[in-house]
Design an enzyme around this catalytic site. Structure first.
Site, short mmCIF file in Angstrom:
data_model
loop_
_atom_site.label_atom_id
_atom_site.label_comp_id
_atom_site.label_asym_id
_atom_site.label_seq_id
_atom_site.Cartn_x
_atom_site.Cartn_y
_atom_site.Cartn_z
N HIS A 179 44.54 -14.29 -38.09
CA HIS A 179 43.23 -13.95 -37.53
C HIS A 179 42.85 -14.88 -36.38
CE1 HIS A 179 39.72 -11.38 -38.12
NE2 HIS A 179 38.97 -12.41 -37.82
N GLU B 211 36.41 -6.03 -32.10
CA GLU B 211 36.91 -6.83 -33.20
C GLU B 211 36.83 -6.03 -34.49
OE1 GLU B 211 36.75 -10.71 -34.01
OE2 GLU B 211 36.91 -11.44 -31.96
N HIS C 20 36.36 -5.95 -38.87
CA HIS C 20 35.87 -6.55 -40.11
C HIS C 20 36.37 -5.68 -41.26
CE1 HIS C 20 32.64 -9.84 -40.62
NE2 HIS C 20 33.62 -10.27 -39.87
N ARG D 287 27.78 -11.69 -30.60
CA ARG D 287 27.78 -13.10 -30.17
C ARG D 287 28.89 -13.36 -29.15
NH1 ARG D 287 26.77 -13.60 -35.52
NH2 ARG D 287 28.86 -14.37 -36.05
N ASP D 288 30.03 -12.70 -29.33
CA ASP D 288 31.10 -12.84 -28.33
C ASP D 288 30.62 -12.39 -26.95
OD1 ASP D 288 33.04 -13.90 -29.99
OD2 ASP D 288 33.86 -11.96 -30.54
#
Length: 745
Positions: free
Chosen positions: A49, A93, A95, A116-117
Site C-alpha cells: 500500500h 484511491e 478503500h 485531503r490528497d
C-alpha cells in the site's frame, strides 16, 4: 540511543507485515536488528500500500509527461493544465478492505482521504466520482455492502460539501467477499497555488494540524496489503472513523495557509499515518527529521509510540511553515479551532528519529523507509483463462426472441439505471455541475470565471481484463477517452487504481504485468499521460484452502477539458426527426460480452480487437460534431452493445427510434445487436448532410442508422440477418429503472 534488551523479533516478522527475508534485509541495512517499533514502521512503509514493492518496477512503462502535465507521479495528486492559468488536481484511491469489513466508515474515509490528497496540492476539491464493484446482487451480503458503501460516500461527500458527480457500479460474483471501493476526486487551482509535499530546508518546523490521534486505523496499510480471510472481521480496528465536519475546517485552513504563502510543504496523513507523511516529505527534500512523540495530540489515554506512529486516524495533516512565518501560520490555524502542534524539526542528517519520554525510540535511515525492496516476479497466464478466451463460440445458439434479450440486459444491475444510488448524493452543491450523474457518459463541471468546463469519468470492463489483461486494460483507457469525447471534452490525462489479487500467484502477477503494459500503450497512443494513482493488491478472499481472487480491475480515471462548456452533449434524444449516426464500425462477434455472460452463462471468447488509431478518429469526429454545433446528443456503445446504447438514449429522452443495421450476412444477429466492439459513438443530428461532410473530411468511418420518432417504441432491423426487433419504450424503461431499487431498498 537506547534500546531495551529483547529477544530477536525475527520470528515475529509477519506480525509487522514483513517476511523473514525482508526483516533480515532491514537489519542488514540498519546494521543491527530493529526494535519492535522500528520493525512495525518498516513493515508499514514496505507494505504494498505504501511501498508498491510488487508494482513499482512495472510503472517504468507508463508515459508520465506532456505539455499538459503540471505535476506527475510522486506527489499527493497529479495536476494538469486546462488553460487560462487554471489547473486540475486529480487522483483515485481505494478503500477496498476497510469497506469489506465496515462498509459505511470504509467508504466514508475513502472519500475523506482522497479529498485531503487534493487540497494538499493547493486545489479546492470540486468533484468526486466513485467506481464500485460488488458481488451477487441477490445476496444479502451484497445488499448490506451496497447500502453501507453508498451511505458512507453520501455521508461524507454531502456533509463536507463536495458533489458526487459520477462513477460506475459493476456486479460480479468475484467481488462477493472483496468489494472494490475506488474513489476519484478533482480539485481546481491557480497555477501559482500549486503546493508540494516537501520539508523545505534544515531548521523548518514540522506542524501537526487537525484531529487528535486515536487508535482507529491502526495498522491499516498492512491490513490493506494482505488477503482477506474469515478472521478479517477481527481487523475492524484497522478501519478508520471519519469526521467530515472536521475535514471541512482542515480543508479551508490548509487552502488559506497555502494561498497566504505561509507553508513550504503540505502532506496528508494517509496510509501509515504520521510515519508515511513525514518520512515521505523528508525523502523528497533529501533531509532528515527529529520528532517528539510526546507532543502528538491524542484523544485516548495511555497511547504508546506504536499507536502514535501508525494510527490512521482521519482529518490530520502535516504542514511545514515558511521560515519566519511560523507564528502567522499558527495564528491562521488557530482561527479554525484546529489542534496545531509543533512536533519536530527538519535536520541536516538523513535519519528518521523519534523520541518519547526522553528516549530515542526510532532511528532509521529516511531512504531505507522510502525505498522498499522491489520484486519482479514471473507471470504465467492461467491455462483456464486462456482456454476460455480461445473457446469456440460458433455453437452458442441465437435466442429466438432478441427483444426479450434486450429487456434482460437492461435489467442487469451492471447496466441498469444507477439513479437509486446517485439520488442519495448531493451532486449540485458548489453549483458547478452542468451535467448530472447518469445524463451523459462523463461528468461535466464549469470553471467559474471562465467559459471552460472540466469533464471526468471512471471506466473499466473487468470481464475484458479477466479474459485478456493487456487488451482489457488498454480498452479501459480507450473507453474513458471516448466517454469524455461524448460530452465534448478533449482527453488530457489519467489516474489509475490497479485492483488485483495476490501478486505472489503467477497468474495474478501476469494479469498485473499485462494490464500495466496495456494502459501504457493506450495512454501513449491517445496522449493521455499517467499522473499518478493507487495500487490495491491482495484483493482475494481466503476461505479454508480456497483462494478466490477478484476479476482484475485496473480502473481508469480520466479528465478532459471543454474549451466552451456550452458546447457539450448528453445522451438523451432531444427531438423527433433527427438522424442517428454511428461513428465507428458494427460489432461482428459476441466474445467477452455482457450478453454472453447474462444470457448464456459464459465468460469466454476473445476481447474485441482494439485499434487505437481508429479510437482517435472517433474521438476527433465526435468532438468536431459537438464543437461545430451539429450535435448535442452522443453516447458510446459499451456493455450490451449498440442495442443497449440505443435503448438508453431512447429511455433518457422518452422518444422512440427506428434504425437499420447494415452488416454482412455472416454476422450473427445477436453479435450485431449486443457485441461490444470498441470505440463506437451514436450521435443524433438535425443536419445529416453537414454531419456527414464533417466526418468525411476527418476520415471517420460512420454509418447512418435511422431516425428518432415521436412514438413509444424502439425498432431495430437488419435485413441481411432477417432481424426485426420492436420493443415498447415503457417496457424497456421499467426493466432499466427497477433493479437497483430492489438492492438499495
Amino acid at each position: 540511543m537506547t534500546h531495551p534488551p529483547t529477544q530477536s523479533l525475527r520470528s515475529q516478522a509477519a506480525t509487522f507485515g514483513l517476511t523473514t527475508e525482508e526483516f533480515d534485509l532491514a537489519a542488514e541495512q540498519l546494521g543491527r536488528e530493529p526494535n519492535a517499533l522500528e520493525a512495525a514502521i518498516v513493515g508499514a512503509m514496505w507494505s504494498e500500500h505504501c511501498g508498491y514493492k510488487n508494482s513499482r518496477p512495472l510503472f517504468r512503462a507508463f508515459p508520465t509527461t506532456g505539455p499538459q502535465v503540471l505535476q506527475g507521479p510522486g506527489e499527493n495528486a497529479g495536476v494538469v493544465d486546462i488553460g487560462d492559468g487554471w489547473g486540475v488536481a486529480f487522483k483515485m484511491e481505494s478503500h477496498n478492505h476497510p469497506s469489506a469489513v465496515e462498509p459505511v466508515q470504509g467508504a466514508a474515509t475513502g472519500v475523506g482521504g482522497i479529498l485531503r490528497d487534493i487540497f494538499a496540492m493547493g486545489a479546492r476539491p470540486f468533484a468526486v466520482l466513485d467506481s464500485l464493484r460488488f458481488g451477487n446482487p441477490d445476496s444479502p451480503r451484497t445488499k448490506f455492502l451496497v447500502n453501507g458503501v453508498v451511505e458512507g460516500i453520501a455521508h461524507y461527500g454531502n456533509a463536507i460539501g463536495v458533489p458526487t458527480v459520477g462513477g460506475e457500479v459493476t456486479f460480479h460474483p468475484s467481488y462477493q467477499e472483496n468489494p472494490l471501493v475506488n474513489v476519484m476526486a478533482l480539485g481546481l487551482l491557480r497555477h501559482e497555488d500549486l503546493a508540494k509535499g516537501t520539508m523545505g530546508e534544515v531548521g523548518n518546523k514540522i506542524i501537526y494540524v487537525g484531529s487528535k490521534t486515536g487508535r482507529d486505523g491502526l495498522g491499516g496499510a498492512v491490513f490493506s496489503s494482505a488477503d482477506l480471510s474469515n478472521a478479517s472481521q477481527a481487523d475492524r480496528p484497522a478501519v478508520q472513523v471519519g469526521d467530515p465536519f472536521m475535514e471541512k475546517l482542515l480543508l479551508e485552513a490548509t487552502l488559506e495557509a497555502i494561498q497566504a504563502g505561509l507553508v513550504a510543504g503540505v502532506q496528508d496523513m494517509g496510509a501509515a499515518g504520521l510515519v508515511s507523511s513525514t518520512c515521505e516529505m523528508a525523502y523528497r527534500a533529501g533531509l532528515g527529521i527529529t520528532m517528539n512523540l510526546d507532543d502528538v495530540p491524542t484523544r485516548e489515554q495511555g497511547m504508546v509510540p506504536m499507536e502514535l506512529c501508525l494510527s490512521e486516524s482521519q482529518e490530520r495533516m502535516i504542514l511545514v511553515p515558511v521560515p519566519g512565518k511560523e507564528q502567522e501560520l499558527f495564528d491562521l490555524l488557530a482561527k479554525w479551532e484546529l489542534d496545531v502542534v509543533d512536533i519536530g524539526e527538519v535536520e541536516a542528517h538523513d535519519r528518521y528519529r523519534l523520541t518519547w519520554r526522553g528516549e530515542t525510540v526510532c532511528d532509521l535511515p529516511v531512504a531505507m523507509l522510502n525505498e522498499a525492496p522491489k520484486y519482479t516476479r514471473e507471470g504465467v497466464e492461467s491455462a483456464d483463462i486462456k482456454a476460455a478466451r480461445e473457446r469456440d463460440l460458433s455453437g452458442v445458439p441465437v435466442p429466438a426472441d432478441l427483444g426479450a434479450v434486450l429487456v434482460d440486459l437492461l435489467s442487469h444491475p451492471t447496466i441498469a439505471s444507477k439513479r437509486p444510488i446517485f439520488e442519495r448524493y448531493d451532486h449540485q452543491v458548489m453549483t458547478n455541475t452542468v451535467v448530472v450523474p447518469g445524463a451523459a457518459d462523463a461528468a461535466v463541471l464549469r470553471v467559474k470565471g471562465s467559459g471552460m468546463g472540466v469533464a471526468a469519468t471512471s471506466d473499466c470492463n473487468p470481464r475484458f481484463v479477466q479474459l485478456d489483461p493487456y487488451a482489457g486494460a488498454a480498452a479501459a483507457v480507450a473507453e474513458a477517452a471516448v466517454n469524455l469525447a461524448c460530452v465534448g471534452a478533449t482527453p488530457l490525462a489519467i489516474t489509475d487504481n490497479l485492483n488485483f489479487g495476490n501478486p505472489h500467484r503467477p497468474e495474478v502477477y501476469y494479469q498485473l504485468q499485462q494490464a500495466v503494459q496495456g494502459i501504457a500503450d493506450a495512454c501513449r497512443a491517445l496522449n493521455t499521460p499517467v499522473t499518478g494513482g493507487n495500487v490495491s493488491l491482495y484483493n482475494q478472499y481466503t476461505a479454508g484452502d480456497e483462494r478466490v481472487a477478484i476479476h482484475p480491475t485496473p480502473t481508469i480515471g480520466m479528465v478532459g477539458v471543454l474549451p466552451n462548456v456550452e458546447k457539450r452533449a448528453t445522451l438523451n434524444l432531444k427531438g423527433a426527426g433527427q438522424s442517428l449516426i454511428l461513428l465507428g464500425q458494427h460489432a461482428n462477434g459476441i466474445g467477452a460480452s455482457q450478453y454472453l455472460e447474462t444470457v448464456h452463462g459464459l465468460e469466454a471468447g476473445r476481447v474485441p480487437e482494439l485499434d487505437l488509431g481508429h479510437t482517435q478518429k472517433v474521438i476527433d469526429g465526435t468532438l468536431a460534431l459537438i464543437r461545430a454545433g451539429l450535435t448535442d446528443t452522443a453516447h458510446d456503445c459499451a456493455e450490451g452493445g449498440i442495442a443497449v446504447a440505443l435503448a438508453e438514449m431512447a429511455i433518457a429522452g422518452n422518444l422512440g427510434l427506428k434504425v437499420t443495421l447494415d452488416a454482412p450476412e455472416e454476422v450473427r444477429p445477436d453479435a450485431l445487436l449486443f457485441g461490444e466492439a470498441h470505440s463506437r459513438v451514436i450521435v443524433a443530428v438535425q443536419d445529416e448532410a453537414a454531419a456527414k461532410a464533417k466526418l468525411d473530411e476527418l476520415g471517420v468511418p460512420y454509418a447512418v442508422l435511422g431516425e428518432t420518432l415521436d412514438v413509444p417504441t424502439v425498432t431495430v432491423t437488419a435485413p441481411a440477418q432477417h432481424l426485426h426487433l420492436s420493443v415498447n419504450l415503457q417496457t424497456l424503461k421499467t426493466a432499466w429503472e427497477e433493479p437497483l431499487k430492489g438492492i438499495l431498498g
